[in-house]
Design a protein around this motif. Structure first.
Motif, PDB file in Angstrom:
ATOM      1  N   ALA A   1      15.509  -1.140  -5.016  1.00 33.87           N
ATOM      2  CA  ALA A   1      14.653  -0.168  -4.329  1.00 33.87           C
ATOM      3  C   ALA A   1      14.719  -0.398  -2.820  1.00 33.87           C
ATOM      4  N   ALA A   2      14.783  -1.654  -2.406  1.00 35.18           N
ATOM      5  CA  ALA A   2      14.894  -1.957  -0.977  1.00 35.18           C
ATOM      6  C   ALA A   2      16.188  -1.373  -0.417  1.00 35.18           C
ATOM      7  N   ARG A   3      17.278  -1.493  -1.169  1.00 37.76           N
ATOM      8  CA  ARG A   3      18.556  -0.917  -0.725  1.00 37.76           C
ATOM      9  C   ARG A   3      18.434   0.586  -0.548  1.00 37.76           C
ATOM     10  N   LEU A   4      17.686   1.215  -1.447  1.00 37.04           N
ATOM     11  CA  LEU A   4      17.519   2.672  -1.352  1.00 37.04           C
ATOM     12  C   LEU A   4      16.718   3.071  -0.115  1.00 37.04           C
ATOM     13  N   MET A   5      16.002   2.137   0.469  1.00 40.63           N
ATOM     14  CA  MET A   5      15.293   2.412   1.718  1.00 40.63           C
ATOM     15  C   MET A   5      16.229   2.267   2.919  1.00 40.63           C
ATOM     16  N   GLY A   6      17.468   1.848   2.665  1.00 37.17           N
ATOM     17  CA  GLY A   6      18.394   1.627   3.759  1.00 37.17           C
ATOM     18  C   GLY A   6      18.322   0.210   4.303  1.00 37.17           C
ATOM     19  N   ILE A   7      17.687  -0.682   3.544  1.00 36.06           N
ATOM     20  CA  ILE A   7      17.596  -2.076   3.972  1.00 36.06           C
ATOM     21  C   ILE A   7      18.870  -2.807   3.574  1.00 36.06           C
ATOM     22  N   ASN A   8      19.448  -3.511   4.524  1.00 34.84           N
ATOM     23  CA  ASN A   8      20.632  -4.309   4.238  1.00 34.84           C
ATOM     24  C   ASN A   8      20.151  -5.649   3.662  1.00 34.84           C
TER      25      ASN A   8
ATOM     26  N   LYS B   1       3.145  -7.854   9.465  1.00 38.31           N
ATOM     27  CA  LYS B   1       2.871  -6.812  10.458  1.00 38.31           C
ATOM     28  C   LYS B   1       4.120  -6.132  11.041  1.00 38.31           C
ATOM     29  N   THR B   2       5.305  -6.646  10.777  1.00 43.43           N
ATOM     30  CA  THR B   2       6.473  -6.023  11.410  1.00 43.43           C
ATOM     31  C   THR B   2       7.304  -5.265  10.376  1.00 43.43           C
ATOM     32  N   ARG B   3       8.194  -4.412  10.871  1.00 46.56           N
ATOM     33  CA  ARG B   3       9.043  -3.634   9.956  1.00 46.56           C
ATOM     34  C   ARG B   3      10.020  -4.537   9.222  1.00 46.56           C
ATOM     35  N   ILE B   4      10.565  -5.535   9.951  1.00 47.20           N
ATOM     36  CA  ILE B   4      11.483  -6.457   9.284  1.00 47.20           C
ATOM     37  C   ILE B   4      10.720  -7.246   8.220  1.00 47.20           C
ATOM     38  N   GLY B   5       9.479  -7.606   8.557  1.00 52.19           N
ATOM     39  CA  GLY B   5       8.644  -8.307   7.574  1.00 52.19           C
ATOM     40  C   GLY B   5       8.434  -7.458   6.334  1.00 52.19           C
ATOM     41  N   ALA B   6       8.173  -6.172   6.540  1.00 52.60           N
ATOM     42  CA  ALA B   6       8.000  -5.267   5.401  1.00 52.60           C
ATOM     43  C   ALA B   6       9.294  -5.200   4.590  1.00 52.60           C
ATOM     44  N   ALA B   7      10.430  -5.233   5.279  1.00 54.85           N
ATOM     45  CA  ALA B   7      11.719  -5.200   4.575  1.00 54.85           C
ATOM     46  C   ALA B   7      11.899  -6.478   3.750  1.00 54.85           C
ATOM     47  N   ILE B   8      11.421  -7.603   4.274  1.00 56.50           N
ATOM     48  CA  ILE B   8      11.491  -8.856   3.514  1.00 56.50           C
ATOM     49  C   ILE B   8      10.642  -8.734   2.259  1.00 56.50           C
ATOM     50  N   ARG B   9       9.421  -8.212   2.427  1.00 57.93           N
ATOM     51  CA  ARG B   9       8.554  -8.076   1.255  1.00 57.93           C
ATOM     52  C   ARG B   9       9.150  -7.111   0.246  1.00 57.93           C
TER      53      ARG B   9
ATOM     54  N   THR C   1       0.842  -1.202   0.000  1.00 55.66           N
ATOM     55  CA  THR C   1       0.000   0.000   0.000  1.00 55.66           C
ATOM     56  C   THR C   1       0.875   1.250   0.000  1.00 55.66           C
ATOM     57  N   VAL C   2       0.233   2.377  -0.298  1.00 51.62           N
ATOM     58  CA  VAL C   2       0.915   3.666  -0.297  1.00 51.62           C
ATOM     59  C   VAL C   2       1.574   3.898   1.062  1.00 51.62           C
ATOM     60  N   GLU C   3       0.821   3.646   2.117  1.00 52.77           N
ATOM     61  CA  GLU C   3       1.373   3.896   3.440  1.00 52.77           C
ATOM     62  C   GLU C   3       2.524   2.944   3.770  1.00 52.77           C
ATOM     63  N   GLU C   4       2.386   1.674   3.366  1.00 51.04           N
ATOM     64  CA  GLU C   4       3.495   0.742   3.609  1.00 51.04           C
ATOM     65  C   GLU C   4       4.753   1.209   2.882  1.00 51.04           C
TER      66      GLU C   4
ATOM     67  N   LEU D   1       8.267   2.202   4.740  1.00 52.36           N
ATOM     68  CA  LEU D   1       9.553   1.597   4.377  1.00 52.36           C
ATOM     69  C   LEU D   1      10.610   2.670   4.156  1.00 52.36           C
ATOM     70  N   GLY D   2      10.172   3.835   3.709  1.00 51.96           N
ATOM     71  CA  GLY D   2      11.112   4.947   3.534  1.00 51.96           C
ATOM     72  C   GLY D   2      11.769   5.348   4.838  1.00 51.96           C
ATOM     73  N   ALA D   3      11.109   5.052   5.943  1.00 52.93           N
ATOM     74  CA  ALA D   3      11.653   5.408   7.257  1.00 52.93           C
ATOM     75  C   ALA D   3      12.360   4.225   7.898  1.00 52.93           C
ATOM     76  N   PHE D   4      12.746   3.246   7.083  1.00 49.74           N
ATOM     77  CA  PHE D   4      13.333   2.019   7.642  1.00 49.74           C
ATOM     78  C   PHE D   4      14.577   2.275   8.492  1.00 49.74           C
ATOM     79  N   THR D   5      15.374   3.262   8.116  1.00 55.15           N
ATOM     80  CA  THR D   5      16.621   3.500   8.861  1.00 55.15           C
ATOM     81  C   THR D   5      16.371   4.212  10.192  1.00 55.15           C
ATOM     82  N   ARG D   6      15.185   4.757  10.359  1.00 53.50           N
ATOM     83  CA  ARG D   6      14.851   5.432  11.621  1.00 53.50           C
ATOM     84  C   ARG D   6      14.439   4.399  12.655  1.00 53.50           C
ATOM     85  N   SER D   7      14.791   4.654  13.908  1.00 55.09           N
ATOM     86  CA  SER D   7      14.393   3.662  14.915  1.00 55.09           C
ATOM     87  C   SER D   7      12.873   3.648  15.043  1.00 55.09           C
ATOM     88  N   LYS D   8      12.250   4.814  14.845  1.00 54.84           N
ATOM     89  CA  LYS D   8      10.790   4.746  14.687  1.00 54.84           C
ATOM     90  C   LYS D   8      10.307   5.817  13.715  1.00 54.84           C
TER      91      LYS D   8
END
Ligand SMILES: Nc1ncnc2c1ncn2[C@@H]1O[C@H](COP(=O)(O)OP(=O)(O)O)[C@@H](O)[C@H]1O
Ligand SMILES: [Mg+2]
Lengths: 239, 298
Positions: B183-190, B167-175, A97-100, A104-111
């Protein structure tokens, strides 16, 4: 003069196998500037951007950001340092989704920073309306807004934008470019790659013209707009 | 009716084992576009590792804590081997042509299979009776405690995995990594870390699957990974390879299908019908039941 330089590329060379795509370019970006890289299709703009983000490996030369050498870092560390990249072709996660996508853009932030999310929704209200929709169902222009919004979610110091006008209705291009100005006003430094020279030079402080892997011209936007070479090659005017 | 209910129970049991193993194939494929042919052999190895932990570490204890420890230790062992497998067999070939990775996967499969044979011998071994032989007879339909444990534990693991991924952030990173690695790398995902995590999860679930196979069928052989791996791989394809709920669904469907063929036709025909089912599904829906992404990707 040199102490407010935030970002600097020196003698960068990049090749695909044995084919050289970037043949020794140098450029600087000062804090708070909007700098544009212009050039025809195949000039090497995307290659430059992908090398900055370390999706590609430099063959030689250096890329420095706030005293860090980027060429030896992995891609995810570069985002952490404060450089965010909205790639050519948008590359949104279509089945999320758009929000997801934004989160994900904030992945490097702790929250996730609520204020940043609110700001992105304020910049691009369409994203808010469609936040539960799958990104793949958005129009091209909306996907571009999403790609930029997603890149802002990590609160970057410098934003790399690769052809945000590509394949988008002119009216939306105008809206998006206005918001890029707004993003810049909020203190984000912008490096903007464009084929649409007119729109880009109207927005940017300075620009570089890339031609088959080399910098052909550099100057302020006024200088470039007035240059016969730019007028002929990119603005469709005859001299 | 009795046959139907009996085969339903049997089908759900073997289906949940297929599903657990299928998840390993599908998750690795999802992120790496690679069929990890060694996965079935990892599953087989897990049954032998569990056997050795039972005899050497647990002193043949079958108390509940001992059984839980056997499951956890086996899963940890297999997760470590999974990480090593990825590092040695797949990571060096990330940028290489697809065929190299396929050959490497087949090689890894042979190495693990022969490794099992070297350590535990070529003859069939009997898996310990970790769960008491308790049966319930519901008017002719017999269900064992082992079946209940396999079904319940598999469902718990699958729901947990589903929630983790959705439901989790790591899960979203997997997806994200399975949709578009750059594109995942550009999000800062290792992405390397995500791939390691995928191997950890897939191998641990496979390890549980291997122990279940041991518990349910009792006889374990060094080359059984080929057979169970193939079934699980077919299950992953039926569900739509790369799709996590698809692997769960595919596993269950394949298990039920197998059980009903065995119950109503003949168990010797189960394999042949399985491949007929696979072919029919691939003709009707080339991307599997829940898979839509595959075609657009390759
Ligand atoms: N993946 C690739 N493999 C080989 N050559 C490439 C690849 N991507 C781009 N190139 C070549 O590198 C040059 C620069 O391309 P690119 O950076 O995409 O240009 P631009 O973004 O300015 O249109 C072109 O000649 C292009 O054909
Ligand atoms: Mg480009």
């Amino acid at each position: 003069m040199s102490d407010d330089i935030l970002f600097e590329i020196k003698d960068l060379e990049v090749s695909y196998g044995s084919i050289a795509a970037i043949k020794g370019i140098s450029l600087q970006v000062r804090k708070g500037e909007i700098v544009t890289i212009l050039g025809a299709n195949g000039a090497g703009k995307t290659t430059t951007m992908r090398t900055i983000s370390r999706l590609l490996k430099a063959k030689s030369g250096s890329i420095r950001f706030k005293g860090h050498e980027l060429t030896s870092l992995p891609a995810h560390k570069i985002v952490k340092l404060g450089i965010s990249h909205s790639p050519e072709g948008r590359r949104v996660f279509g089945i999320l989704t758009v929000e997801e996508n934004l989160l994900l853009g904030a992945f490097t932030r702790s929250k996730v920073d609520r204020n940043t999310l609110d700001w992105v929704y304020e910049l691009f209200p369409r994203l808010k309306e469609r936040k539960k929709q799958l990104a793949g169902t958005l129009s091209g222009g909306e996907q571009q807004m999403l790609a930029i919004g997603r890149a802002l979610m990590c609160n970057p110091e410098m934003l790399l934008l690769d052809e945000p006008s590509l394949g988008i209705a002119p009216i939306l291009v105008k809206a998006i470019f206005q918001q890029i100005k707004e993003i810049s006003r909020k203190g984000v430094t912008v490096l903007l790659v464009e084929q649409n020279a007119k729109a880009a030079l109207k927005l940017a402080d300075r620009g570089y013209v890339l031609d088959v892997g080399k910098i052909a011209l550099a100057g302020t936007s006024e200088e470039l707009l007035a240059s016969p070479k730019v007028q002929e090659a990119y603005l469709g005017k005859k001299h | 009716m009795d046959i139907f209910l009996q085969q339903l129970a049997n089908g759900l049991t073997i289906g949940s084992m297929f599903a657990l193993v299928a998840l390993g194939y599908t998750m690795v494929y999802g992120v790496m576009r690679l069929i990890n042919f060694a996965h079935g052999d990892m599953v087989a190895a897990s049954a032998f590792v569990g056997l050795t932990i039972y005899t050497q570490v647990m002193g043949q204890a079958t108390s509940l804590p001992a059984v839980i420890a056997i499951f956890l230790l086996s899963a940890v062992c297999m997760a470590c081997i999974g990480i090593i497998l990825e590092r040695v067999a797949y990571r060096p070939l990330r940028e290489a042509p697809r065929l190299s990775a396929v050959v490497s996967a087949l090689g890894a499969s042979l190495v693990i299979q022969n490794g099992i044979m070297l350590i535990w011998g070529p003859r069939m071994r009997i898996f310990p009776e970790l769960v008491p032989q308790v049966y319930w007879d519901f008017g002719g339909v017999v269900i064992s405690l082992i079946q209940v444990i396999i079904l319940v534990l598999s469902l718990v693991l699958m729901v947990a995995l589903y929630l983790f991924v959705e439901k989790t952030r790591i899960g979203a990173a997997i997806r994200a990594s399975s949709i578009d690695q750059d594109a995942a790398r550009l999000m800062g995902i290792n992405v390397n870390r995500i791939i390691a995590l995928i191997f950890i999860i897939g191998s641990s679930l496979g390890a549980v699957g291997g122990l279940f196979i041991g518990l349910y069928y009792r006889g374990i052989t060094f080359n059984m990974g080929w057979q169970y791996g193939l079934y699980a791989f077919v299950a992953a394809i039926i569900g739509g390879i790369g799709n996590i709920p698809g692997a769960m669904l595919g596993g269950m469907l394949l298990g039920l299908f197998n059980a009903f063929i065995a119950g109503y036709v003949s168990s010797t025909w189960a394999d042949a019908f399985t491949f007929i089912l696979l072919i029919v599904i691939l003709i009707v829906r080339p991307t599997g039941i829940l898979g839509e992404r595959v075609a657009e990707k390759v």
